[in-house]
Design an enzyme around this catalytic site. Sequence first.
Site, PDB file in Angstrom:
ATOM      1  NE  ARG A  78      15.146   1.474 -26.649  1.00  0.00           N
ATOM      2  CZ  ARG A  78      15.036   0.470 -25.792  1.00  0.00           C
ATOM      3  NH1 ARG A  78      14.847  -0.747 -26.244  1.00  0.00           N
ATOM      4  NH2 ARG A  78      15.113   0.662 -24.499  1.00  0.00           N
ATOM      5  CE  LYS A 125      31.681   1.037 -13.415  1.00  0.00           C
ATOM      6  NZ  LYS A 125      30.999   1.280 -12.133  1.00  0.00           N
ATOM      7  CD  GLU A 128      29.625   3.927  -3.415  1.00  0.00           C
ATOM      8  OE1 GLU A 128      29.057   4.841  -4.015  1.00  0.00           O
ATOM      9  OE2 GLU A 128      29.670   2.753  -3.814  1.00  0.00           O
ATOM     10  CE  LYS A 188      35.608  10.114  -7.632  1.00  0.00           C
ATOM     11  NZ  LYS A 188      34.430  10.869  -7.271  1.00  0.00           N
ATOM     12  CG  ASP A 199      38.025   4.490 -13.718  1.00  0.00           C
ATOM     13  OD1 ASP A 199      37.640   5.250 -12.801  1.00  0.00           O
ATOM     14  OD2 ASP A 199      38.307   3.309 -13.517  1.00  0.00           O
ATOM     15  CG  HIS A 200      33.498   8.646 -12.112  1.00  0.00           C
ATOM     16  ND1 HIS A 200      33.017   7.372 -12.024  1.00  0.00           N
ATOM     17  CD2 HIS A 200      33.307   9.178 -10.893  1.00  0.00           C
ATOM     18  CE1 HIS A 200      32.564   7.148 -10.796  1.00  0.00           C
ATOM     19  NE2 HIS A 200      32.717   8.234 -10.087  1.00  0.00           N
ATOM     20  CG  HIS A 251      35.726   3.503  -9.974  1.00  0.00           C
ATOM     21  ND1 HIS A 251      35.777   3.967 -11.261  1.00  0.00           N
ATOM     22  CD2 HIS A 251      34.398   3.384  -9.678  1.00  0.00           C
ATOM     23  CE1 HIS A 251      34.542   4.124 -11.727  1.00  0.00           C
ATOM     24  NE2 HIS A 251      33.692   3.773 -10.789  1.00  0.00           N
ATOM     25  CE  LYS A 281      26.932   0.492  -4.797  1.00  0.00           C
ATOM     26  NZ  LYS A 281      27.290   1.892  -5.045  1.00  0.00           N
ATOM     27  CG  ASP A 296      29.555  -0.670  -9.198  1.00  0.00           C
ATOM     28  OD1 ASP A 296      29.236  -0.229 -10.317  1.00  0.00           O
ATOM     29  OD2 ASP A 296      29.299  -0.060  -8.127  1.00  0.00           O
TER      30      ASP A 296
HETATM   31  P1  NDP Z   1      19.725   3.881 -18.042  1.00  0.00           P
HETATM   32  O1  NDP Z   1      19.126   2.528 -18.081  1.00  0.00           O
HETATM   33  O2  NDP Z   1      19.136   4.903 -17.175  1.00  0.00           O
HETATM   34  O3  NDP Z   1      19.751   4.477 -19.531  1.00  0.00           O
HETATM   35  C1  NDP Z   1      20.024   3.697 -20.658  1.00  0.00           C
HETATM   36  C2  NDP Z   1      19.803   4.548 -21.885  1.00  0.00           C
HETATM   37  O4  NDP Z   1      20.014   3.768 -23.048  1.00  0.00           O
HETATM   38  C3  NDP Z   1      18.418   5.130 -21.994  1.00  0.00           C
HETATM   39  O5  NDP Z   1      18.517   6.430 -22.508  1.00  0.00           O
HETATM   40  C4  NDP Z   1      17.734   4.214 -23.019  1.00  0.00           C
HETATM   41  O6  NDP Z   1      16.742   4.999 -23.625  1.00  0.00           O
HETATM   42  C5  NDP Z   1      18.903   3.948 -23.949  1.00  0.00           C
HETATM   43  N1  NDP Z   1      18.737   2.733 -24.743  1.00  0.00           N
HETATM   44  C6  NDP Z   1      18.530   1.475 -24.308  1.00  0.00           C
HETATM   45  N2  NDP Z   1      18.419   0.628 -25.360  1.00  0.00           N
HETATM   46  C7  NDP Z   1      18.560   1.391 -26.481  1.00  0.00           C
HETATM   47  C8  NDP Z   1      18.558   1.113 -27.857  1.00  0.00           C
HETATM   48  N3  NDP Z   1      18.391  -0.105 -28.344  1.00  0.00           N
HETATM   49  N4  NDP Z   1      18.730   2.138 -28.711  1.00  0.00           N
HETATM   50  C9  NDP Z   1      18.899   3.396 -28.265  1.00  0.00           C
HETATM   51  N5  NDP Z   1      18.942   3.722 -26.957  1.00  0.00           N
HETATM   52  C10 NDP Z   1      18.760   2.728 -26.088  1.00  0.00           C
HETATM   53  O7  NDP Z   1      21.283   3.645 -17.743  1.00  0.00           O
HETATM   54  P2  NDP Z   1      22.313   4.681 -17.108  1.00  0.00           P
HETATM   55  O8  NDP Z   1      22.111   6.005 -17.721  1.00  0.00           O
HETATM   56  O9  NDP Z   1      22.284   4.532 -15.645  1.00  0.00           O
HETATM   57  O10 NDP Z   1      23.705   4.052 -17.563  1.00  0.00           O
HETATM   58  C11 NDP Z   1      24.145   4.102 -18.878  1.00  0.00           C
HETATM   59  C12 NDP Z   1      25.501   3.435 -18.968  1.00  0.00           C
HETATM   60  O11 NDP Z   1      26.409   4.139 -18.148  1.00  0.00           O
HETATM   61  C13 NDP Z   1      25.464   1.993 -18.457  1.00  0.00           C
HETATM   62  O12 NDP Z   1      26.328   1.224 -19.216  1.00  0.00           O
HETATM   63  C14 NDP Z   1      25.992   2.121 -17.029  1.00  0.00           C
HETATM   64  O13 NDP Z   1      26.653   0.949 -16.626  1.00  0.00           O
HETATM   65  C15 NDP Z   1      26.973   3.277 -17.170  1.00  0.00           C
HETATM   66  N6  NDP Z   1      27.178   4.012 -15.919  1.00  0.00           N
HETATM   67  C16 NDP Z   1      26.111   4.571 -15.267  1.00  0.00           C
HETATM   68  C17 NDP Z   1      26.315   5.260 -14.078  1.00  0.00           C
HETATM   69  C18 NDP Z   1      25.192   5.930 -13.361  1.00  0.00           C
HETATM   70  O14 NDP Z   1      25.454   6.540 -12.315  1.00  0.00           O
HETATM   71  N7  NDP Z   1      23.968   5.865 -13.859  1.00  0.00           N
HETATM   72  C19 NDP Z   1      27.668   5.401 -13.495  1.00  0.00           C
HETATM   73  C20 NDP Z   1      28.711   4.823 -14.305  1.00  0.00           C
HETATM   74  C21 NDP Z   1      28.447   4.147 -15.457  1.00  0.00           C
HETATM   75  P3  NDP Z   1      15.424   4.448 -24.359  1.00  0.00           P
HETATM   76  O15 NDP Z   1      14.800   3.457 -23.447  1.00  0.00           O
HETATM   77  O16 NDP Z   1      14.657   5.704 -24.568  1.00  0.00           O
HETATM   78  O17 NDP Z   1      15.920   3.886 -25.619  1.00  0.00           O
HETATM   79  C1  BG6 Z   2      30.107   4.199 -10.122  1.00  0.00           C
HETATM   80  C2  BG6 Z   2      29.472   2.957  -9.564  1.00  0.00           C
HETATM   81  O1  BG6 Z   2      30.996   3.882 -11.148  1.00  0.00           O
HETATM   82  O2  BG6 Z   2      30.831   4.827  -9.065  1.00  0.00           O
HETATM   83  C3  BG6 Z   2      28.552   3.292  -8.409  1.00  0.00           C
HETATM   84  O3  BG6 Z   2      28.724   2.325 -10.597  1.00  0.00           O
HETATM   85  C4  BG6 Z   2      29.314   4.053  -7.345  1.00  0.00           C
HETATM   86  O4  BG6 Z   2      27.994   2.115  -7.841  1.00  0.00           O
HETATM   87  C5  BG6 Z   2      30.020   5.231  -7.975  1.00  0.00           C
HETATM   88  O5  BG6 Z   2      28.372   4.503  -6.386  1.00  0.00           O
HETATM   89  C6  BG6 Z   2      30.926   5.904  -6.962  1.00  0.00           C
HETATM   90  O6  BG6 Z   2      31.415   7.093  -7.516  1.00  0.00           O
HETATM   91  P1  BG6 Z   2      31.762   8.336  -6.596  1.00  0.00           P
HETATM   92  O7  BG6 Z   2      32.304   9.336  -7.545  1.00  0.00           O
HETATM   93  O8  BG6 Z   2      30.477   8.744  -5.937  1.00  0.00           O
HETATM   94  O9  BG6 Z   2      32.745   7.824  -5.603  1.00  0.00           O
END
Ligand code: NDP
Ligand code: BG6
Length: 485
Positions: free
Chosen positions: A46, A150, A218, A184, A179-180, A242, A342, A237
Amino acid sequence: MNIENSCIVIFGASGDLTFRKLIPALYNLFRVGRLGQNFSVLGVARSELTDDSFRTKMRGALVKFEKAQGQELEDFCTHLYYQAVNTSDALDYAKLLLRLDELHDKYGSCGNTLYYLSTPPSLYGVIPECLAAHGLTTEEYGWKRIIVEKPFGYDIKTAKELDEKIHHYFEEHQIYRIDHYLGKETVQNLLVLRFSNGLFEPLWNRNFIDYVEITGAEAIGVEERGGYYDGSGAMRDMFQNHLLQVLAMVAMEPPAIINADSMRDEVAKVLHCLHPLTAEDVKNNVVLGQYTKGEVDDQAAAGYLEEKGVPADSNTETYMAIKCEIDNWRWAGVPFYVRTGKRLPTRVTEVVIHFKTTPHPVFSQNAPENKLIIRVQPDEGISMRFGLKKPGAGFEAKEVSMDFRYSDLSSASSLLTAYERLLLDALKGDATLFARTDAVHACWKFVQPILDYKAERGRVYEYEAGTWGPTEADKLIAKHGKVWR
Ligand code: NDP
Ligand code: BG6
């Protein structure tokens, strides 16, 4: 296999995952020539960014995480584009359609599109519906694939509902549930170790293995993700996805060939054999914990309840340990002890196979145990522990080890990270390392009784940050006469 020209559309492009993992992974694939030149990356969120401001933000990520610089970085950034879209607003998809047409024309990518859902999970069902409504899922003009981050659902019910929704608009072969851990290198190596060596496989069963230990520890806490984590906890989580996938790699039967179907058939089969937990089993065989303040790596660490975004009365577990059993001929009677948490003393993911001892102790009362330790991270490698004679008089045995380190392989420096490998596979259309719907459901089905127990405010023990979790986890394994390594 070469990849075809394509456009990668990242929903959630202004978010943390895109910044820290996805763009760096794409950059590295570009750098080593795996993406070619005819690809584009269209960021969607957005926030009102332009192509230029998106490139500046991503350039920052690449400098920070990959130490990127010079012409290569600039060349990569020319492939990045941005479109402001509210993904829950159907009207915005018309703009997306136009932008995609433009990019496919410019890069000759013939409609081939990989959608990556990296938004809040509440949008995972909405985005496919809106894409379909604008004709963006049909494969008449190029392939369409969708990667879903996820968490895939919140419990068994929501996981099934989500699947149903996505299946309305995408066929199973188009859906890539990421599932990252499956990306690995050392997790994949488990398969090669097991199925390419005559040495291990004959021993890999209840006749020779005493128990199996899987640890995903972790040192970090919840960092900036307290809000997300509190609704999730260690079980959703790390364990449900994983660690159960790692368990499946350890326990599955050999597939007839390595391809997406036969691999995933075996994974699903073994996950379906997990012994279902009754409420009594959960009470006896599962330990949940939450960290309190302490010290990790000689630094003071706040308790979970003091973390940003965490309610002061939260009952969310940041640790879990469990004894699982697998009801099949190979594993009947062999416990699998799995723990994750954690704010433990160190970061380590490893699998330890504890072999049974000799039937009669000839040399000493305390003959060393035979263990095979598969270190997933860090210092990826494998260590075999066994007993040999202590030099000198008598016949006393002592534990020695034979170690292999992944970093010793000359090709180790060119290893792809998990996100690089999985993005590349999705671009090639290879779903082998992505979770299939039946496996995801089997995992949720197994953890559901634990979720139910927790929902009734089941006991969550405290543990001090920087320790190995609640003492109850040691008792859990000790009561069966075993120890964590
Ligand atoms: P963030 O909250 O940092 O990012 C969410 C993103 O979604 C932003 O770019 C936001 O941008 C966008 N967004 C939210 N609502 C809308 C909407 N209505 N329309 C369009 N875009 C929207 O989350 P993360 O990047 O941390 O995580 C993203 C997904 O990945 C989650 O489901 C999380 O569970 C998963 N995930 C994340 C990990 C991580 O390490 N961060 C690891 C594994 C999985 P804006 O506000 O500009 O719209
Ligand atoms: C993510 C979890 O999927 O995996 C995190 O949301 C976690 O909480 C991470 O820290 C661990 O991944 P890695 O690759 O660092 O072991």
